[in-house]
Design a protein around this motif. Structure first.
Motif, short mmCIF file in Angstrom:
data_model
loop_
_atom_site.label_atom_id
_atom_site.label_comp_id
_atom_site.label_asym_id
_atom_site.label_seq_id
_atom_site.Cartn_x
_atom_site.Cartn_y
_atom_site.Cartn_z
N GLU A 1 40.51 45.94 57.05
CA GLU A 1 40.64 47.36 57.40
C GLU A 1 41.21 48.21 56.26
N ALA A 2 41.51 47.61 55.12
CA ALA A 2 42.08 48.35 53.99
C ALA A 2 41.08 49.37 53.46
N SER A 3 41.59 50.54 53.11
CA SER A 3 40.75 51.56 52.48
C SER A 3 40.40 51.08 51.07
N PRO A 4 39.41 51.71 50.43
CA PRO A 4 39.09 51.31 49.05
C PRO A 4 40.30 51.34 48.11
N LEU A 5 41.11 52.39 48.19
CA LEU A 5 42.28 52.45 47.31
C LEU A 5 43.37 51.45 47.72
N GLU A 6 43.46 51.13 48.99
CA GLU A 6 44.41 50.08 49.39
C GLU A 6 43.95 48.73 48.85
N ALA A 7 42.64 48.49 48.84
CA ALA A 7 42.12 47.25 48.27
C ALA A 7 42.35 47.21 46.76
N VAL A 8 42.16 48.35 46.09
CA VAL A 8 42.43 48.42 44.66
C VAL A 8 43.91 48.16 44.40
N THR A 9 44.77 48.71 45.25
CA THR A 9 46.20 48.47 45.11
C THR A 9 46.50 46.97 45.18
N ALA A 10 45.87 46.28 46.11
CA ALA A 10 46.07 44.83 46.24
C ALA A 10 45.64 44.12 44.95
N GLY A 11 44.54 44.56 44.37
CA GLY A 11 44.08 43.98 43.11
C GLY A 11 45.04 44.26 41.97
N LEU B 1 41.86 38.35 38.48
CA LEU B 1 42.99 38.68 39.36
C LEU B 1 42.74 39.97 40.13
N LEU B 2 42.19 40.97 39.47
CA LEU B 2 41.86 42.23 40.15
C LEU B 2 40.86 41.99 41.27
N VAL B 3 39.81 41.24 40.96
CA VAL B 3 38.77 40.96 41.95
C VAL B 3 39.32 40.14 43.11
N GLU B 4 40.13 39.12 42.83
CA GLU B 4 40.72 38.31 43.90
C GLU B 4 41.60 39.15 44.81
N VAL C 1 36.14 49.73 30.56
CA VAL C 1 34.86 49.84 31.27
C VAL C 1 34.59 48.56 32.04
N SER C 2 34.84 47.43 31.42
CA SER C 2 34.59 46.13 32.05
C SER C 2 35.50 45.92 33.26
N LEU C 3 36.75 46.30 33.15
CA LEU C 3 37.68 46.14 34.28
C LEU C 3 37.27 47.06 35.44
N ALA C 4 36.87 48.28 35.13
CA ALA C 4 36.41 49.20 36.18
C ALA C 4 35.18 48.65 36.87
N ALA C 5 34.26 48.08 36.08
CA ALA C 5 33.04 47.49 36.66
C ALA C 5 33.37 46.32 37.58
N ALA C 6 34.33 45.50 37.17
CA ALA C 6 34.72 44.36 38.01
C ALA C 6 35.29 44.84 39.34
N MET C 7 36.15 45.86 39.30
CA MET C 7 36.72 46.38 40.55
C MET C 7 35.65 47.05 41.41
N THR C 8 34.76 47.79 40.77
CA THR C 8 33.68 48.45 41.50
C THR C 8 32.82 47.42 42.23
N THR C 9 32.44 46.37 41.54
CA THR C 9 31.61 45.32 42.14
C THR C 9 32.34 44.65 43.30
N ALA C 10 33.64 44.39 43.13
CA ALA C 10 34.42 43.77 44.20
C ALA C 10 34.48 44.68 45.43
N LEU C 11 34.59 45.98 45.21
CA LEU C 11 34.62 46.93 46.33
C LEU C 11 33.26 47.02 47.01
N ILE C 12 32.19 47.02 46.24
CA ILE C 12 30.84 47.06 46.82
C ILE C 12 30.61 45.82 47.67
N THR C 13 31.11 44.69 47.21
CA THR C 13 31.01 43.44 47.97
C THR C 13 31.71 43.57 49.32
N ARG C 14 32.76 44.37 49.37
CA ARG C 14 33.48 44.62 50.62
C ARG C 14 32.75 45.62 51.51
N GLY C 15 31.65 46.20 51.04
CA GLY C 15 30.89 47.16 51.83
C GLY C 15 31.21 48.61 51.52
#
Length: 192
Positions: free
Chosen positions: A76-86, A65-68, A124-138
């Motif tokens: 155009e969402a900032s990294p924290l705006e994208a995290v907020t959506a997750g 759900l976080l990654v989706e 740690v696993s949840l942070a890694a999932a969000m980090t990977t999703a953000l990297i995928t966004r560039g």
């Protein structure tokens, strides 16, 4: 309750946390958990490799759900705006039963070092999932890692506030999580 009735996984988690709270993690056996949940030991092992894994029963769904939510945030969402959506997407999956369960889970984890370690690995696993999703966004690696860690911290802080027993039962978890992330954003800006 028949062993093939739906909800065995959820019943196992609830039974385990109740037993961990009542008699301690070390004193609780898989057989006791299965009996309390109304299933066989074989059913237990179809769902979980051991009793430690009961604590992370919803981790895969939460990560998904976080990654989706991050992936579906506007381009155009900032990294924290994208995290907020997750965070909002993940929080939306938690209803009143999660809230009622939270204090028992917190007590069980607080009483056992092994469960505290497993809970830390979940973070740690949840942070890694969000980090990977953000990297995928560039998003650059360091920024993505920081945003992912802030997301986990915000989720934990918001969840802790939302699950307090004296809170209105109609409270929305998402609002608490977003508020926690806003507070962390402000706090990080003051670091200099």
């Amino acid at each position: 309750m028949g062993r093939w009735e739906p909800g065995a996984r959820e019943r196992l988690v609830i039974a385990a946390v109740d037993l961990f709270t009542e008699q301690g993690y070390d004193a609780t056996t898989v057989a006791q958990i299965a009996e309390r949940a109304g299933v066989t030991k074989s059913t237990f092992f179809r769902h979980f490799p051991d009793k430690r894994e009961l604590l992370v029963a919803g981790q895969e769904m939460l990560s998904r759900l976080l990654v989706e939510g991050i992936a579906e945030a506007p381009a155009e969402a900032s990294p924290l705006e994208a995290v907020t959506a997750g965070l909002v997407r993940a929080a939306g999956a938690m209803g009143p039963e999660s809230r009622q369960f939270a204090s028992r889970l917190k007590a069980a984890v607080a009483a056992n070092t092994e469960l505290q370690e497993r809970d830390a690995l979940k973070s740690v696993s949840l942070a890694a999932a969000m980090t990977t999703a953000l990297i995928t966004r560039g998003v650059p690696d360091a920024t993505a890692a920081l945003a992912g860690e802030l997301g986990v911290l915000a989720f934990k802080r918001g969840y802790a506030e939302w699950s307090k027993e004296d809170r209105d039962t109609e409270d929305d978890l998402a609002a608490h999580v977003v508020k926690a992330l806003d507070e962390l954003r402000a706090a990080s800006a003051s670091l200099g």
